[in-house]
Design a protein around this motif. Structure first.
Motif, PDB file in Angstrom:
ATOM      1  N   ALA A  99       0.826  -1.198   0.000  1.00 41.22           N
ATOM      2  CA  ALA A  99       0.000   0.000   0.000  1.00 41.22           C
ATOM      3  C   ALA A  99       0.865   1.255   0.000  1.00 41.22           C
ATOM      4  O   ALA A  99       0.571   2.234  -0.701  1.00 41.22           O
ATOM      5  CB  ALA A  99      -0.933  -0.008   1.210  1.00 41.22           C
ATOM      6  N   ALA A 103       0.888   3.992  -2.904  1.00 38.84           N
ATOM      7  CA  ALA A 103       0.574   5.373  -2.545  1.00 38.84           C
ATOM      8  C   ALA A 103       1.619   6.330  -3.115  1.00 38.84           C
ATOM      9  O   ALA A 103       1.289   7.401  -3.638  1.00 38.84           O
ATOM     10  CB  ALA A 103       0.500   5.510  -1.030  1.00 38.84           C
ATOM     11  N   TYR A 136      -6.598  -2.361   2.537  1.00 39.51           N
ATOM     12  CA  TYR A 136      -6.207  -0.976   2.269  1.00 39.51           C
ATOM     13  C   TYR A 136      -6.807  -0.518   0.940  1.00 39.51           C
ATOM     14  O   TYR A 136      -6.672  -1.197  -0.077  1.00 39.51           O
ATOM     15  CB  TYR A 136      -4.682  -0.837   2.209  1.00 39.51           C
ATOM     16  N   LEU A 138      -6.796   2.452  -1.911  1.00 41.18           N
ATOM     17  CA  LEU A 138      -5.974   3.551  -2.419  1.00 41.18           C
ATOM     18  C   LEU A 138      -6.693   4.246  -3.563  1.00 41.18           C
ATOM     19  O   LEU A 138      -7.198   3.596  -4.479  1.00 41.18           O
ATOM     20  CB  LEU A 138      -4.616   3.037  -2.903  1.00 41.18           C
ATOM     21  N   VAL A 144      -4.510   6.760   1.203  1.00 42.72           N
ATOM     22  CA  VAL A 144      -4.673   5.390   1.693  1.00 42.72           C
ATOM     23  C   VAL A 144      -5.662   5.385   2.842  1.00 42.72           C
ATOM     24  O   VAL A 144      -5.588   6.226   3.744  1.00 42.72           O
ATOM     25  CB  VAL A 144      -3.327   4.806   2.180  1.00 42.72           C
TER      26      VAL A 144
END
Length: 265
Positions: A99, A103, A136, A138, A144
């Motif tokens: 993640a 990101a 998670y 995004l 996030v």
């Protein structure tokens, strides 16, 4: 002020609006926890272009938006996982690390490129117990969110999430979770997507080694049948009562506007 000047604030707003419109053109994807892991459900008529994929032993990936853009992200995540798992240890590859990687990539494209990625993705990792699961979400600008229970992205996400909220409960069986996801993805009064126009997969904590598994063929048919037979009519369920059952499937042929293969940033 020079001719044609656009303030940084306006430029960011324009990019965000552009990305949101592109993501909303597709159909929603649902990711939710069930008793033995994490379930992914996506309307997808293509047998070749997947919205749901495996990244590593315990980690799955789901996306909406432009196919070529989220496929590039998926492949980058697989390379990251393979290199880190080989260099250090397989347990060092985590959804949190992926993640963070995504990101940074999405944030860089959003700020430095004229066209942002028209994508939204979920990275999920199944743990040894439900409380250890990680999901998670995004967005196109690299933001996030650590989600719990379920997440909906793409299409009319708010409406789908509202319907899913009424049906979701902790510790659902797989058939019940499938049915809840399909009920949420179906417009009120509409027909559910046919089995051959669904893509369904799980991260199953009870499996050895690799936890990711696609649900297709006879197994999926049985889950759908089990779920359909256990549905409680709304009139009998009572206000806010959960509907039970299962549903899901594998892909066939992509309808126009669902998976966009056009070139992107």
């Amino acid at each position: 002020m020079p001719f044609g000047y656009v303030s940084p604030e306006q430029e960011m707003r324009d990019k965000a609006d552009f990305a949101r419109k592109g993501i909303a053109r597709g159909r929603s994807v649902v990711v939710l926890q069930y008793e033995n892991g994490i379930l992914f459900v996506a309307p997808n008529a293509s047998r070749a272009l997947h919205k749901i994929s495996e990244i590593y032993d315990r980690i799955g990936f789901a996306a909406v938006g432009k196919y070529n853009e989220f496929e590039a992200l998926r492949l980058g995540g697989i390379r990251y996982a393979d290199i880190n798992g080989y260099t250090y240890d397989r347990s060092d590859v985590t959804a949190r690390g992926l993640a963070n990687l995504y990101a940074q990539s999405l944030g860089m494209v959003f700020t430095e490129s004229r066209k942002p990625y028209e994508v939204e993705i979920v990275v999920a990792e199944v743990g040894d117990a439900p409380e250890d699961d990680q999901i998670y979400r995004l967005t196109f600008d690299g933001s996030v969110a650590d989600e719990h229970g379920f997440v909906v992205m793409g299409g009319v996400a708010e409406a789908v999430a509202g319907r899913l909220k009424d049906r979701f409960r902790e510790g659902m069986s797989l058939p019940d979770a499938l049915d809840a996801a399909l009920a949420a993805l179906t417009e009120p009064g509409g027909e559910r997507p046919p089995m051959l126009q669904l893509e369904v997969a799980v991260l199953d904590r009870t499996r050895e080694h690799r936890k990711f598994q696609r649900l297709t063929g006879p197994r999926l048919e049985r889950l759908l049948a089990t779920g359909s037979s256990s549905v409680t009519p709304p009139s009998e369920a009572g206000a806010g009562g959960p509907l039970e059952a299962g549903d899901g499937d594998s892909p066939a042929t992509a309808p126009e506007g669902d998976i966009d293969t056009g070139s992107g940033g």
